[in-house]
Enzyme design. Structure first.
Site, PDB file in Angstrom:
ATOM      1  N   GLY A   5       0.773  -1.243   0.000  1.00 30.70           N
ATOM      2  CA  GLY A   5       0.000   0.000   0.000  1.00 30.70           C
ATOM      3  C   GLY A   5       0.799   1.284   0.000  1.00 30.70           C
ATOM      4  O   GLY A   5       0.367   2.289  -0.543  1.00 30.70           O
ATOM      5  N   GLU A  31       3.961   4.050   6.147  1.00 35.78           N
ATOM      6  CA  GLU A  31       2.725   3.276   5.994  1.00 35.78           C
ATOM      7  C   GLU A  31       1.703   4.066   5.185  1.00 35.78           C
ATOM      8  O   GLU A  31       1.692   5.290   5.203  1.00 35.78           O
ATOM      9  CB  GLU A  31       2.137   3.016   7.383  1.00 35.78           C
ATOM     10  CG  GLU A  31       1.950   1.600   7.823  1.00 35.78           C
ATOM     11  CD  GLU A  31       1.239   0.630   6.913  1.00 35.78           C
ATOM     12  OE1 GLU A  31       1.172   0.808   5.688  1.00 35.78           O
ATOM     13  OE2 GLU A  31       0.749  -0.364   7.464  1.00 35.78           O
ATOM     14  N   ASP A  32       0.847   3.338   4.492  1.00 32.90           N
ATOM     15  CA  ASP A  32      -0.222   4.003   3.754  1.00 32.90           C
ATOM     16  C   ASP A  32      -1.313   4.497   4.695  1.00 32.90           C
ATOM     17  O   ASP A  32      -1.762   5.629   4.622  1.00 32.90           O
ATOM     18  CB  ASP A  32      -0.814   3.062   2.683  1.00 32.90           C
ATOM     19  CG  ASP A  32      -1.204   1.695   3.237  1.00 32.90           C
ATOM     20  OD1 ASP A  32      -1.004   1.433   4.439  1.00 32.90           O
ATOM     21  OD2 ASP A  32      -1.702   0.870   2.456  1.00 32.90           O
ATOM     22  N   ASP A  45      -5.073   1.906  10.835  1.00 34.20           N
ATOM     23  CA  ASP A  45      -6.472   1.645  11.145  1.00 34.20           C
ATOM     24  C   ASP A  45      -6.540   1.227  12.611  1.00 34.20           C
ATOM     25  O   ASP A  45      -6.579   2.071  13.497  1.00 34.20           O
ATOM     26  CB  ASP A  45      -6.936   0.551  10.164  1.00 34.20           C
ATOM     27  CG  ASP A  45      -8.407   0.243  10.230  1.00 34.20           C
ATOM     28  OD1 ASP A  45      -9.196   1.150  10.495  1.00 34.20           O
ATOM     29  OD2 ASP A  45      -8.789  -0.914   9.980  1.00 34.20           O
ATOM     30  N   LYS A  47      -6.745   6.715  10.877  1.00 30.04           N
ATOM     31  CA  LYS A  47      -8.141   6.655  11.342  1.00 30.04           C
ATOM     32  C   LYS A  47      -8.118   6.606  12.867  1.00 30.04           C
ATOM     33  O   LYS A  47      -8.126   5.519  13.450  1.00 30.04           O
ATOM     34  CB  LYS A  47      -8.819   5.382  10.829  1.00 30.04           C
ATOM     35  CG  LYS A  47      -8.944   5.252   9.323  1.00 30.04           C
ATOM     36  CD  LYS A  47      -9.652   3.929   8.997  1.00 30.04           C
ATOM     37  CE  LYS A  47      -9.743   3.676   7.530  1.00 30.04           C
ATOM     38  NZ  LYS A  47     -10.287   2.321   7.251  1.00 30.04           N
ATOM     39  N   ASP A  72      -5.888  -0.658  -1.921  1.00 30.25           N
ATOM     40  CA  ASP A  72      -6.678  -1.511  -2.803  1.00 30.25           C
ATOM     41  C   ASP A  72      -7.958  -2.023  -2.164  1.00 30.25           C
ATOM     42  O   ASP A  72      -8.102  -2.041  -0.947  1.00 30.25           O
ATOM     43  CB  ASP A  72      -5.860  -2.739  -3.193  1.00 30.25           C
ATOM     44  CG  ASP A  72      -5.673  -3.693  -2.001  1.00 30.25           C
ATOM     45  OD1 ASP A  72      -5.178  -3.236  -0.959  1.00 30.25           O
ATOM     46  OD2 ASP A  72      -6.054  -4.866  -2.103  1.00 30.25           O
TER      47      ASP A  72
END
Ligand code: 5GP
Ligand code: MG
Length: 179
Positions: free
Chosen positions: A48, A102-103, A106, A134, A162
């Site tokens: 990612g 990191e992308d 979460d 997030k 993705d």
């Protein structure tokens, strides 16, 4: 494009390219200051983070060492909670300042696991840079050091991210349309 379709799902434009690029330029300034005169190792988390890594590195535009690692903790549109090592960090991190790229963060499960491992391996300091965060989904005791943009707990794609392997190549970020 305002809307895209991947497999069975519809996504709508959420964060346009320019907003992403502005956030990365600001982050690069901060990272550059914090690097000072250390010899940092950047670790890009595949798949990612490939696009974020590329854009951030162009901004940093310096002599830095960059390596890649891959872990898996995500299936479909929800997290599984356990981390698999697909391609761990091979570079010796002893006494080095490490920047993880990191992308998206979460629940934090993946990065908590990786950060602990690098510390065990003797890294002097491990810093976490993420394009997206997030905060409401966080389930670990972890605060990213550099955050591009904070977002609500929606499922998003594009800019490296993705949905079952489709959607990584878009330059904007899209979110799942609520039905
Ligand atoms: P965590 O371990 O923090 O729960 O999850 C981190 C990983 O889950 C990310 O590196 C990313 O691969 C995946 N992930 C988390 N949220 C999203 C999302 O909204 N969209 C996509 N495509 N992947 C996500
Ligand atoms: Mg990822």
């Amino acid at each position: 494009m305002d809307r895209i379709r991947l497999w069975d799902k519809e996504f709508e434009l959420f964060i346009p390219e320019q907003k992403i690029q502005n956030a990365i330029a600001e982050m690069a300034q901060r990272i550059k200051t914090d690097i000072a005169d250390s010899n940092p190792l950047f670790v890009s988390i595949l798949n990612g983070a490939f696009m974020f890594t590329s854009d951030l590195m162009r901004e940093l535009n310096g002599p830095y060492e960059l390596t890649f690692a891959r872990y898996s903790s995500y299936r479909g549109t929800s997290t599984t909670g356990s981390v698999q090592e697909i391609m761990p960090v091979k570079v010796d991190v002893k006494d080095r300042m490490v920047f993880l790229l990191e992308d998206i963060i979460d629940t934090g499960t993946t990065m908590q696991y990786v950060m602990n491992k690098l510390r065990e391996q003797g890294a002097r300091e491990v810093r976490l840079a993420t394009m997206l965060y997030k905060p409401e989904a966080m389930r670990c005791n972890l605060v990213p050091d550099y955050v591009g943009l904070e977002i609500p707990t929606d499922f998003i794609v594009g800019y490296g991210l993705d949905y079952d392997e489709l959607g990584r190549a878009y330059r904007d970020i899209y979110k799942l349309k609520s039905e």
